[in-house]
Design a protein around this motif. Structure first.
Motif, PDB file in Angstrom:
ATOM      1  N   ALA A 103       0.847  -1.178  -0.010  1.00 44.71           N
ATOM      2  CA  ALA A 103      -0.037   0.071   0.081  1.00 44.71           C
ATOM      3  C   ALA A 103       0.839   1.196  -0.029  1.00 44.71           C
ATOM      4  N   GLY A 104       0.680   2.059  -1.301  1.00 45.64           N
ATOM      5  CA  GLY A 104       1.471   3.198  -1.169  1.00 45.64           C
ATOM      6  C   GLY A 104       2.950   3.033  -1.473  1.00 45.64           C
ATOM      7  N   ARG A 105       3.486   1.923  -1.485  1.00 44.49           N
ATOM      8  CA  ARG A 105       4.893   1.853  -1.935  1.00 44.49           C
ATOM      9  C   ARG A 105       5.241   2.048  -3.212  1.00 44.49           C
ATOM     10  N   TYR A 106       4.429   1.993  -4.127  1.00 45.73           N
ATOM     11  CA  TYR A 106       5.010   2.164  -5.556  1.00 45.73           C
ATOM     12  C   TYR A 106       4.226   3.511  -6.195  1.00 45.73           C
ATOM     13  N   THR A 107       3.507   4.166  -5.332  1.00 45.54           N
ATOM     14  CA  THR A 107       2.701   5.354  -5.724  1.00 45.54           C
ATOM     15  C   THR A 107       3.262   6.612  -5.010  1.00 45.54           C
ATOM     16  N   SER A 108       4.491   6.603  -4.272  1.00 44.46           N
ATOM     17  CA  SER A 108       4.744   7.482  -3.621  1.00 44.46           C
ATOM     18  C   SER A 108       6.091   8.249  -4.411  1.00 44.46           C
ATOM     19  N   GLY A 109       6.821   9.132  -3.984  1.00 44.14           N
ATOM     20  CA  GLY A 109       8.085   9.655  -4.527  1.00 44.14           C
ATOM     21  C   GLY A 109       7.524  10.909  -5.597  1.00 44.14           C
ATOM     22  N   PRO A 110       8.533  11.690  -5.874  1.00 48.06           N
ATOM     23  CA  PRO A 110       8.453  12.922  -6.711  1.00 48.06           C
ATOM     24  C   PRO A 110       7.333  12.656  -8.151  1.00 48.06           C
ATOM     25  N   LYS A 111       7.632  11.356  -8.833  1.00 49.07           N
ATOM     26  CA  LYS A 111       7.132  11.148 -10.023  1.00 49.07           C
ATOM     27  C   LYS A 111       5.970  10.058  -9.596  1.00 49.07           C
ATOM     28  N   GLN A 112       5.718   9.760  -8.538  1.00 49.28           N
ATOM     29  CA  GLN A 112       4.529   8.682  -8.285  1.00 49.28           C
ATOM     30  C   GLN A 112       5.019   7.326  -8.752  1.00 49.28           C
ATOM     31  N   LEU A 113       6.396   6.945  -8.627  1.00 47.18           N
ATOM     32  CA  LEU A 113       6.996   5.795  -9.197  1.00 47.18           C
ATOM     33  C   LEU A 113       7.629   5.048  -8.046  1.00 47.18           C
ATOM     34  N   GLY A 114       7.163   5.555  -6.697  1.00 46.57           N
ATOM     35  CA  GLY A 114       7.978   4.840  -5.605  1.00 46.57           C
ATOM     36  C   GLY A 114       9.067   5.802  -4.926  1.00 46.57           C
ATOM     37  N   ASP A 115       9.214   5.433  -3.565  1.00 45.68           N
ATOM     38  CA  ASP A 115      10.213   6.266  -3.059  1.00 45.68           C
ATOM     39  C   ASP A 115      11.640   6.040  -3.540  1.00 45.68           C
ATOM     40  N   PRO A 116      12.287   7.177  -3.945  1.00 47.82           N
ATOM     41  CA  PRO A 116      13.749   7.031  -4.588  1.00 47.82           C
ATOM     42  C   PRO A 116      14.656   6.438  -3.475  1.00 47.82           C
ATOM     43  N   ASP A 117      14.227   6.666  -2.153  1.00 49.38           N
ATOM     44  CA  ASP A 117      15.331   6.144  -1.148  1.00 49.38           C
ATOM     45  C   ASP A 117      15.176   4.742  -0.678  1.00 49.38           C
ATOM     46  N   ASP A 118      13.812   4.387  -1.108  1.00 55.12           N
ATOM     47  CA  ASP A 118      13.538   2.815  -0.533  1.00 55.12           C
ATOM     48  C   ASP A 118      14.511   1.611  -1.277  1.00 55.12           C
ATOM     49  N   LYS A 119      15.203   0.983  -0.342  1.00 54.38           N
ATOM     50  CA  LYS A 119      16.052  -0.035  -0.756  1.00 54.38           C
ATOM     51  C   LYS A 119      15.682  -1.543  -0.652  1.00 54.38           C
ATOM     52  N   SER A 120      14.277  -1.557  -0.338  1.00 53.19           N
ATOM     53  CA  SER A 120      13.957  -2.885  -0.399  1.00 53.19           C
ATOM     54  C   SER A 120      13.541  -3.335  -1.867  1.00 53.19           C
ATOM     55  N   LEU A 121      13.642  -4.648  -2.092  1.00 54.64           N
ATOM     56  CA  LEU A 121      13.653  -5.244  -3.098  1.00 54.64           C
ATOM     57  C   LEU A 121      12.615  -6.420  -3.406  1.00 54.64           C
ATOM     58  N   ARG A 122      11.869  -6.498  -4.774  1.00 51.20           N
ATOM     59  CA  ARG A 122      10.800  -7.223  -4.725  1.00 51.20           C
ATOM     60  C   ARG A 122      11.427  -8.550  -5.264  1.00 51.20           C
ATOM     61  N   LYS A 123      10.721  -9.493  -5.200  1.00 56.43           N
ATOM     62  CA  LYS A 123      11.122 -10.774  -5.633  1.00 56.43           C
ATOM     63  C   LYS A 123      11.544 -11.037  -7.143  1.00 56.43           C
ATOM     64  N   VAL A 124      10.910 -10.344  -8.060  1.00 60.51           N
ATOM     65  CA  VAL A 124      11.288 -10.078  -9.552  1.00 60.51           C
ATOM     66  C   VAL A 124      12.727  -9.454  -9.543  1.00 60.51           C
ATOM     67  N   GLU A 125      12.803  -8.451  -8.748  1.00 51.46           N
ATOM     68  CA  GLU A 125      13.977  -7.767  -8.776  1.00 51.46           C
ATOM     69  C   GLU A 125      15.420  -8.650  -8.434  1.00 51.46           C
ATOM     70  N   LEU A 126      15.103  -9.297  -7.289  1.00 48.38           N
ATOM     71  CA  LEU A 126      16.198 -10.451  -6.889  1.00 48.38           C
ATOM     72  C   LEU A 126      16.460 -11.490  -7.659  1.00 48.38           C
ATOM     73  N   GLU A 127      15.253 -11.908  -8.276  1.00 45.38           N
ATOM     74  CA  GLU A 127      15.510 -13.254  -9.241  1.00 45.38           C
ATOM     75  C   GLU A 127      15.846 -13.093 -10.746  1.00 45.38           C
ATOM     76  N   VAL A 128      15.342 -11.947 -11.054  1.00 50.54           N
ATOM     77  CA  VAL A 128      15.568 -11.638 -12.423  1.00 50.54           C
ATOM     78  C   VAL A 128      16.326 -10.238 -12.714  1.00 50.54           C
ATOM     79  N   LEU A 129      15.910  -9.397 -12.304  1.00 49.88           N
ATOM     80  CA  LEU A 129      16.497  -8.169 -12.875  1.00 49.88           C
ATOM     81  C   LEU A 129      17.838  -7.788 -12.207  1.00 49.88           C
ATOM     82  N   ILE A 130      18.377  -8.111 -11.300  1.00 47.51           N
ATOM     83  CA  ILE A 130      19.676  -8.045 -10.560  1.00 47.51           C
ATOM     84  C   ILE A 130      20.587  -9.297 -11.417  1.00 47.51           C
ATOM     85  N   PRO A 131      20.177 -10.355 -11.510  1.00 47.94           N
ATOM     86  CA  PRO A 131      20.949 -11.345 -12.127  1.00 47.94           C
ATOM     87  C   PRO A 131      21.172 -10.853 -13.692  1.00 47.94           C
ATOM     88  N   LYS A 132      20.255 -10.022 -14.390  1.00 49.97           N
ATOM     89  CA  LYS A 132      20.282  -9.654 -15.702  1.00 49.97           C
ATOM     90  C   LYS A 132      21.600  -8.735 -15.534  1.00 49.97           C
TER      91      LYS A 132
END
Length: 123
Positions: free
Chosen positions: A10-39
């Motif tokens: 809730a509110g996690r991906y709609t905050s921030g200056p461009k409504q794309l999420g908090d730029p300072d949030d360092k938490s990672l989603r499962k897809v980021e851990l398993e797909v995007l970072i390995p890429k």
């Protein structure tokens, strides 16, 4: 809660200056851990760490054509060994995770994707 634990959506991906999420949030989603970072890891390993192996394999494939499956096994094995070595390196994983987080932070701050930023910088 550690830096990489999941937070409520809730509110996690709609905050921030461009409504794309908090730029300072360092938490990672499962897809980021398993797909995007390995890429990021795969791309960096191929372009920075295993350059001679990639070059040898590509050259072998070009030279052998359709027979590359059988003829380039040695080069393919060297390439796989090099890539595996880097995929298992914890320091390399941390660097790639930080690179991904920096790019995501910049996207969330500006709303401009990396490839578009790179195009704008070249012009």
């Amino acid at each position: 809660m550690s830096a990489f634990e999941e937070k409520p959506a809730a509110g996690r991906y709609t905050s921030g200056p461009k409504q794309l999420g908090d730029p300072d949030d360092k938490s990672l989603r499962k897809v980021e851990l398993e797909v995007l970072i390995p890429k990021v890891m795969r791309d960096r390993a191929k372009t920075e760490k295993c350059v001679p192996e990639v070059s040898d394999f590509e050259q072998c494939c070009k030279d052998k054509g359709l027979l590359m499956v059988f003829s380039c096994r040695k080069e393919n094995e060297k390439l796989k060994n090099c890539l595996t070595k880097w995929y298992q390196d914890e320091t390399f994983k941390s660097e790639c995770r930080q690179i991904y987080l920096d790019e995501r932070t910049e996207f969330r701050r500006t709303g401009i994707m990396k490839k578009h930023r790179n195009l704008a910088e070249k012009q």
